[in-house]
Every structure is written in structure tokens, then in C-alpha cells.
Enzyme design. Structure first.
Site, PDB file in Angstrom:
ATOM      1  N   CYS A   2       0.853  -1.184   0.000  1.00  0.00           N
ATOM      2  CA  CYS A   2       0.000   0.000   0.000  1.00  0.00           C
ATOM      3  C   CYS A   2       0.884   1.227   0.000  1.00  0.00           C
ATOM      4  CB  CYS A   2      -0.859  -0.014   1.260  1.00  0.00           C
ATOM      5  SG  CYS A   2      -1.706  -1.575   1.514  1.00  0.00           S
ATOM      6  N   ARG A  27       1.003   1.867  -5.991  1.00  0.00           N
ATOM      7  CA  ARG A  27       1.259   0.847  -4.972  1.00  0.00           C
ATOM      8  C   ARG A  27       0.005   0.073  -4.594  1.00  0.00           C
ATOM      9  NH1 ARG A  27       6.133   1.983  -2.443  1.00  0.00           N
ATOM     10  NH2 ARG A  27       5.510   0.677  -0.688  1.00  0.00           N
ATOM     11  N   TRP A  74      -3.634  -1.991  -1.255  1.00  0.00           N
ATOM     12  CA  TRP A  74      -3.600  -3.222  -2.045  1.00  0.00           C
ATOM     13  C   TRP A  74      -3.961  -4.309  -1.038  1.00  0.00           C
ATOM     14  CZ3 TRP A  74      -1.166  -8.046  -2.218  1.00  0.00           C
ATOM     15  CH2 TRP A  74      -1.334  -8.755  -3.412  1.00  0.00           C
ATOM     16  N   ASN A  99       1.265  -0.167   5.858  1.00  0.00           N
ATOM     17  CA  ASN A  99       1.683  -0.895   4.662  1.00  0.00           C
ATOM     18  C   ASN A  99       2.517  -2.085   5.125  1.00  0.00           C
ATOM     19  OD1 ASN A  99       2.695  -1.796   2.185  1.00  0.00           O
ATOM     20  ND2 ASN A  99       4.416  -0.360   2.273  1.00  0.00           N
ATOM     21  N   GLY A 100       2.147  -3.274   4.703  1.00  0.00           N
ATOM     22  CA  GLY A 100       2.886  -4.469   5.138  1.00  0.00           C
ATOM     23  C   GLY A 100       1.917  -5.510   5.662  1.00  0.00           C
ATOM     24  N   GLU A 479       8.644 -13.437 -20.572  1.00  0.00           N
ATOM     25  CA  GLU A 479       8.247 -12.050 -20.288  1.00  0.00           C
ATOM     26  C   GLU A 479       6.984 -11.692 -21.084  1.00  0.00           C
ATOM     27  OE1 GLU A 479       8.010  -7.873 -19.460  1.00  0.00           O
ATOM     28  OE2 GLU A 479       8.462  -9.723 -18.365  1.00  0.00           O
ATOM     29  N   LYS A 483       3.403 -10.432 -19.663  1.00  0.00           N
ATOM     30  CA  LYS A 483       2.747  -9.189 -20.090  1.00  0.00           C
ATOM     31  C   LYS A 483       1.291  -9.456 -20.479  1.00  0.00           C
ATOM     32  CE  LYS A 483       5.201  -6.188 -18.888  1.00  0.00           C
ATOM     33  NZ  LYS A 483       5.963  -7.043 -18.113  1.00  0.00           N
ATOM     34  N   GLU A 486      -0.772 -10.292 -17.243  1.00  0.00           N
ATOM     35  CA  GLU A 486      -1.075  -9.220 -16.286  1.00  0.00           C
ATOM     36  C   GLU A 486      -1.920  -8.111 -16.916  1.00  0.00           C
ATOM     37  OE1 GLU A 486       3.525  -7.592 -16.467  1.00  0.00           O
ATOM     38  OE2 GLU A 486       2.386  -7.312 -14.639  1.00  0.00           O
ATOM     39  N   HIS A 502       8.432 -32.198 -25.289  1.00  0.00           N
ATOM     40  CA  HIS A 502       8.514 -33.035 -24.080  1.00  0.00           C
ATOM     41  C   HIS A 502       7.253 -32.900 -23.226  1.00  0.00           C
ATOM     42  CE1 HIS A 502      12.663 -33.909 -25.065  1.00  0.00           C
ATOM     43  NE2 HIS A 502      12.858 -32.616 -25.242  1.00  0.00           N
ATOM     44  N   LYS A 601       2.442  -1.783  -8.481  1.00  0.00           N
ATOM     45  CA  LYS A 601       3.737  -1.585  -9.129  1.00  0.00           C
ATOM     46  C   LYS A 601       4.921  -2.019  -8.267  1.00  0.00           C
ATOM     47  CE  LYS A 601       6.361   0.005 -12.435  1.00  0.00           C
ATOM     48  NZ  LYS A 601       6.420  -0.783 -13.681  1.00  0.00           N
TER      49      LYS A 601
HETATM   50  C1  AGP Z   1       6.008  -6.622 -14.291  1.00  0.00           C
HETATM   51  O1  AGP Z   1       5.294  -6.052 -15.309  1.00  0.00           O
HETATM   52  C2  AGP Z   1       5.341  -6.595 -12.982  1.00  0.00           C
HETATM   53  N1  AGP Z   1       4.955  -5.320 -12.602  1.00  0.00           N
HETATM   54  C3  AGP Z   1       6.090  -7.332 -11.887  1.00  0.00           C
HETATM   55  O2  AGP Z   1       6.281  -8.646 -12.284  1.00  0.00           O
HETATM   56  C4  AGP Z   1       7.444  -6.731 -11.501  1.00  0.00           C
HETATM   57  O3  AGP Z   1       8.376  -6.952 -12.506  1.00  0.00           O
HETATM   58  C5  AGP Z   1       7.924  -7.388 -10.209  1.00  0.00           C
HETATM   59  O4  AGP Z   1       6.990  -7.131  -9.200  1.00  0.00           O
HETATM   60  C6  AGP Z   1       9.312  -6.890  -9.815  1.00  0.00           C
HETATM   61  O5  AGP Z   1       9.271  -5.531  -9.545  1.00  0.00           O
HETATM   62  P1  AGP Z   1      10.657  -4.728  -9.348  1.00  0.00           P
HETATM   63  O6  AGP Z   1      11.421  -4.813 -10.627  1.00  0.00           O
HETATM   64  O7  AGP Z   1      10.222  -3.336  -9.016  1.00  0.00           O
HETATM   65  O8  AGP Z   1      11.375  -5.369  -8.204  1.00  0.00           O
END
Ligand code: AGP
Length: 606
Positions: A2, A27, A74, A99-100, A479, A483, A486, A502, A601
Site C-alpha cells: 500500500c 502501490r 492493495w 503498509n505491510g 516475459e 505481459k 497481467e 517433451h 507496481k
Molecule cells: C512486471 O510487469 C510486474 N509489474 C512485476 O512482475 C514486476 O516486474 C515485479 O513485481 C518486480 O518488480 P521490481 O522490478 O520493481 O522489483
């Protein structure tokens, strides 16, 4: 994870707090709230969903108090509802934002309920407010109360508390989750990071784990958890721009995709010495002393580390172990043969990566933080820093930070290889020249939006998708799958092309989209025949390839070509159409591109 904020001064603080929360919305955006203390009365405003909802509530019903705290959530414990939104107020006497995760909240809650406390939410955080009420009932002052609360709770936290009994102070503490304190001319402020406070002050100090502080309008007192006074360095943070806008694009992600030529150029400049040659900002001796690298990261950053393994092992003949950060430190890893840990993180705050880096340090490895946020916890705690210069990344789905990480990692591999004598200066300079040409190549791929749009239009209806890559394109395939997952909520999985036969090839049925990456390298033919196998079983191939690699393709496919690029650097250029495809699919599907559901994020919980 958060975002928390707080302000104490001589003016109505709610507008300041709302602005600060807007800078922290990346966040978490499940719910938000602000509470101020006006004389002896708490005034609470909360709303479910994005901050715009809280903004509307405050426009209807403004707050006037000069001390207050705020939160954007969050959800971890307790569903998304106004009842579980922060701030939480106990007995109209103490309000908190957190937060936590308070890991031992259940026994504390049970004990307090037995003593007559009434809980209003299902969250772990609410216990903090009741613990302060209990402490004040016992006659403790804010500092004593904080010591008592910290002695009882366990877990990750950055929290702020304000109390009716003590209206001239904000009580704050941190362990593992980030917390910055800003000292201004008209008051004092707290925030989950310094950018939240950029519109108020640039004079910032950061608490360390287990610190607490009493923040007053005219200053701050810091203590260790046992009450011993402590000093923390005040730093002047870089002036950050006003509220970052979309620059005329529809989404931050679209803007950030278009910012990649600059992100690569600036990150490469950060890895270039005064002599104009590639430099990892370490001495030759320091580089030669690197013998075995453990890469620690999560999500997209983890995939960057996997691409880098091919470069570092290939060019510098140095062993690399790519670790999923959340697994690393609980696995009691054997570090024999490894001298260095590189923690890769856009935010520099991912708790999994931070804890993994700390663990590697405890195991005797020297630590390097490869981060995009100056002043982040990983940057401050690592022995050395390799910065990416992608600029602020607001879209939750990482794009420019990924290609900037790859730019720094290939430069690091070249510097390491040259220092160890595995490549000569001429080879190093050739790669440097190719890197300097990258922004231009990437710029050209940005013209692919219109070509990719109809392909994305078809992809949006898929229930599942497979991504394939071979060699250092395998991590780019993973990757790509991340993408799409998410952003468009379509199930997607990345595989090494050669691994398909396999097992995963059993997934292929008529029209299952198979997104494949192809470079003009020594694996081209093998990768192409893997695609032919997938096509033969009905897979609908979407091929993203170097223009030279499509000449011999003799099966049906939607083809997206990028300009000819040296195979070594193909992961960087082929990533761009992968991002565009995911973006346009999400756009077509109407999902929330910049703030996808259930995500945030910067992940500051384990
Ligand atoms: C990627 O698009 C995501 N937002 C997520 O997987 C991100 O890469 C991951 O949480 C790591 O974040 P960071 O690079 O800020 O540590």
C-alpha cells in the site's frame, strides 16, 4: 503493498495528502482514505476503488484538520470494502494507516477482543490502532507506547498513527516496508517513498528497519525500537517533476513503450566511461574479482536476469545462477563459488528481492543493486549500484525498465568479459557501437502498432496462449507471457521452443495462439522447425522475428518483423513488439492497462 502518507503543520492537510496519495496509487488501488484530527475529533473519509472516488467524497465533504494520515490500499488481509479500507480508527482515540503484514495479528486481536476491544474490520492492520489505545490507557506517552507496540508485533510494516490524546505528533515506524520523512518549511510529512512528498519538500530522511519516529510540525525525533535516540542522514532528493502526466498518450504504458529509445540511450550513457568506452563503474580489479554471480529478482526483472545469464556466461565465461527472489533466502542456498549477488529491481523496493539481497550479503557475497529508483532501499543497502535511467515507470506492467535493465546488463557483461580478458577491446567497442545504434532500431519497431492491431484483435478472444523462444529469447517468451497475463488476463505460458515436444505440445489444438520469437542466429532453423511442429498440430502462429529470419518460413503465420539486429541484442529489439501485442490486446479487451486488477507496481510484502 500500500501507500501511506501523513502531514502535520499549520494548514488544512487533506489536499496535500490527496496529492501525495495520487503519487503512490501505483502501490495499490483497491480503496483509499484520509483521516484528520480537528481539535479532539477524528474526521474520516474513505472510498472503495481508485483515488478518484475518494477525491469525489472529499469534494463533497472536505476536511479541515491540520494533522492527518492517508492510505491507498492493495488488499492482503480482508476483502475490498470500505470497512477494510484504511485509515482504521479505534475507540475514536487512535487512527492508523499501515503498509505491510502484521504476521501475528490473530493472537493479538483475540487478546484485545477478550479485553473488550471492538474490531470494525477484517484486516491485520487494525490491531495497531487498538494496541495504541491499550498503551495510552496504561498511561504511556507516545514514545513508550510505540516501544510497547513494536515489542508485540511481528512482520513487515511501515505505519503511521495519530492520537486524540497527543494531537501534536504523528507516530511512525518501519520494518522492511519503506518509509520516508519529509521536513518542510510549513510542516513535516511522511510517505512510502520520497516521490510522494516531492510537491512538499526535497529534504528527506529514511528510517531504517526497527526505527520509530515522533514527527512534529517543527521537526522529528528518531529512536531505535528500544527507545535509544538515533540519527538518520537527511538527504536532498532530486527534484521530481510535477504529477507525471501521460504526455498525450492514452496510457502510461503506451507512453513508456514509446520512451524506450531514450531509456536505452540514457541507461547506456550511465554505463559509458569518460573515455567513451563501456564501463561498469568498477575497477578492473573489482571486475576480475567477480567469480560466480547470483541474480536475485522477481517478475519481469527476473526474466531480465535470465537473458543476462546467456550474455555473462557467453561473453565473460562467468557462472550465473538466476534465482527467484521469494524462494532464494528460504532455501538456504549454497554460495560456494559465488562472489557476487546482483539484485535487479525497477522499484528498488520489492521486499522479496530486498530480503534475498540481504541474505546473500549475510552469506558473504558482495551485493550490487541494479535499480531504476535512486534512493530506493535496495540502492541504499547494496554495496554497489548499477542504475538504469529509464525515468519514472508508472504503468504497473514494466516495459522501458525491462529494456533499460537489459541495456545495463549487456554492458556489464561486456565490461566483465573485457576485464577478464575473454574479449578484446575491439570486440567490446563493436558491441558498444551496436548498443548505440539500438535506440534507432527500437524507434523503428515503434511503427508496428498499426500492423499488430489486427493480430491483437484476434488474440483478445483467446482463452490461453503459448509463447516460445530459444536461447536468450526463451526468457523474452516468458516475459511476453507475463505481459499478456497481467494486462489482458488471458492465461499464457512461455516455453523454451525445444522443450515443447517433451509435453507442452499436448496443449496445442486448433487455433491456439502460439507467439514465437525468432532471431537470425545459429538456433534459427531449430526454432523454426519447432514452430512447424506447433503449426502442424493446428497452432495459430504469431511470429515476431528479425526480418532476415522469415525468408524460409513455409507455414502459415501472422508475421511481425523487426529491422535486422545483431543476434546478441535481439532480446532487446524483439521485446518491443511483444509489449505492443500485449498492450493492444488489453486495449481491445478493455481491461485497465495501467492499473490491472489485483496488481501493484511495487510489491513490499512477502
Ligand atoms: C512486471 O510487469 C510486474 N509489474 C512485476 O512482475 C514486476 O516486474 C515485479 O513485481 C518486480 O518488480 P521490481 O522490478 O520493481 O522489483
Amino acid at each position: 503493498m500500500c501507500g501511506i502518507v501523513g502531514a502535520i503543520g499549520n494548514q488544512a492537510c487533506s489536499p496535500l495528502l490527496l496529492d501525495a496519495l495520487k503519487r503512490l496509487e501505483y502501490r495499490g488501488y483497491d480503496s483509499s482514505g484520509i483521516v484528520t484530527l480537528d481539535g479532539a475529533t477524528f474526521d474520516l473519509r474513505r472510498a472503495v476503488g481508485k483515488l478518484v472516488n475518494l477525491d469525489a467524497v472529499l469534494t463533497q465533504n472536505p476536511l479541515s484538520g491540520t494533522v492527518g494520515i492517508g492510505h491507498t490500499r492493495w488488499a492482503t488481509h480482508g476483502g475490498v470494502s470500505e470497512m477494510n479500507a484504511h485509515p482504521h480508527v479505534a475507540s475514536d482515540r487512535v487512527a492508523i494507516v499501515h503498509n505491510g503484514i502484521i504476521e501475528n495479528y490473530r493472537p493479538i486481536r483475540a487478546r484485545l477482543i477478550e479485553q473488550g476491544h471492538t474490531f470494525a474490520s477484517d484486516t491485520d492492520s487494525e490491531v495497531l490502532a487498538h494496541l495504541f489505545v491499550e498503551a495510552f490507557d496504561a498511561g504511556l506517552d507516545p514514545s513508550q507506547a510505540m516501544q510497547k507496540v513494536l515489542a508485540e508485533i511481528r512482520g513487515a510494516y511501515a505505519f503511521a498513527a495519530i492520537a486524540q490524546d497527543f494531537p501534536d505528533v504523528i507516530m511512525v515506524a518501519r520494518n522492511a516496508s519503506p518509509l520516508a520523512i519529509g521536513l518542510g518549511d510549513d510542516g513535516s510529512y511522511i510517505g512510502s517513498d520520497a516521490t510522494a512528498l516531492a510537491h512538499l519538500t526535497r529534504k528527506v530522511l529514511y528510517l531504517k528497519d526497527h526505527d520509530y519516529a515522533l514527527v512534529r510540525a517543527d521537526g522529528v525525533d528518531i529512536f531505535l525500537s528500544d527507545g535509544t535516540p538515533a540519527n538518520r542522514e537527511t538527504v536532498i532528493v532530486a527534484a521530481s517533476p510535477g504529477m507525471i502526466d501521460k504526455g498525450g498518450y492514452r496510457h502510461f504504458m503506451e507512453k513508456e513503450i514509446h520512451e524506450q529509445p531514450d531509456a536505452i540511450l540514457n541507461s547506456l550513457a550511465g554505463m559509458t566511461g569518460d573515455d567513451g568506452r563501456i564501463s561498469a563503474k568498477m575497477s578492473r580489479e573489482q571486475l576480475q574479482a567477480i567469480d560466480g554471480i547470483v541474480m536475485l529478482a522477481a517478475g519481469t526483472s527476473h526474466y531480465a536476469s535470465q537473458v543476462a545469464r546467456y550474455w555473462i556466461e557467453g561473453l565473460a565465461k562467468t557462472p550465473v545462477s538466476c534465482e527467484i527472489a521469494s524462494e532464494y533466502h528460504y532455501r538456504n542456498p549454497v554460495t560456494t563459488g559465488f562472489t557476487t549477488a546482483i539484485a535487479i529491481s525497477q522499484s528498488g523496493e520489492s521486499l522479496d528481492t530486498l530480503k534475498a539481497m540481504r541474505h546473500a550479503g549475510l552469506c558473504g557475497l558482495s551485493t550490487i543493486g541494479l535499480v531504476n529508483v535512486e534512493g530506493s532501499t535496495i540502492a541504499r543497502e547494496a554495496d554497489a549500484v548499477l542504475p538504469t535511467h529509464a525515468g519514472p515507470e508508472i504503468g504497473v506492467a514494466s516495459t522501458k525498465a525491462f529494456t533499460a535493465q537489459l541495456t545495463v546488463l549487456i554492458s556489464f557483461a561486456v565490461a566483465l568479459a573485457e576485464a577478464k580478458g575473454h574479449i578484446d577491446a575491439a570486440r567490446a567497442d563493436t558491441i558498444h557501437d551496436q548498443l548505440q545504434a539500438l535506440p534507432g532500431l527500437v524507434g523503428k519497431t515503434l511503427n508496428l502498432f498499426d500492423h499488430i492491431r489486427p493480430i491483437a484483435h484476434q488474440l483478445k478472444n483467446a482463452r490461453s496462449t503459448i509463447y516460445l523462444g530459444r536461447g536468450h529469447l526463451f526468457p523474452v517468451a516468458m516475459e511476453g507471457a507475463l505481459k499478456l497475463k497481467e494486462l489482458s488476463y488471458i492465461h499464457a505460458e512461455g516455453f523454451a521452443s525445444g522443450e515443447m515436444k517433451h509435453g507442452p505440445i499436448a496443449l496445442i489444438e486448433d487455433d491456439l495462439p502460439v507467439v514465437a520469437l525468432l532471431a537470425a542466429d545459429e538456433l534459427m532453423e531449430k526454432a523454426a522447425s519447432n514452430l512447424k511442429e506447433a503449426s502442424a498440430r493446428g497452432g495459430r502462429i504469431i511470429l515476431i522475428a528479425d526480418e532476415r529470419a522469415v525468408r524460409d518460413i513455409d507455414f502459415e503465420a501472422d508475421i511481425i518483423t523487426v529491422p535486422a539486429v545483431d543476434p546478441l541484442l535481439a532480446p532487446i529489439v524483439l521485446t518491443i513488439p511483444v509489449q505492443i501485442l500485449a498492450y493492444l490486446t488489453a486495449l481491445d479487451k478493455g481491461t485497465d492497462v495501467d492499473q490491472p486488477r489485483n496488481l501493484a507496481k511495487s510489491v513490499t510484502v512477502e
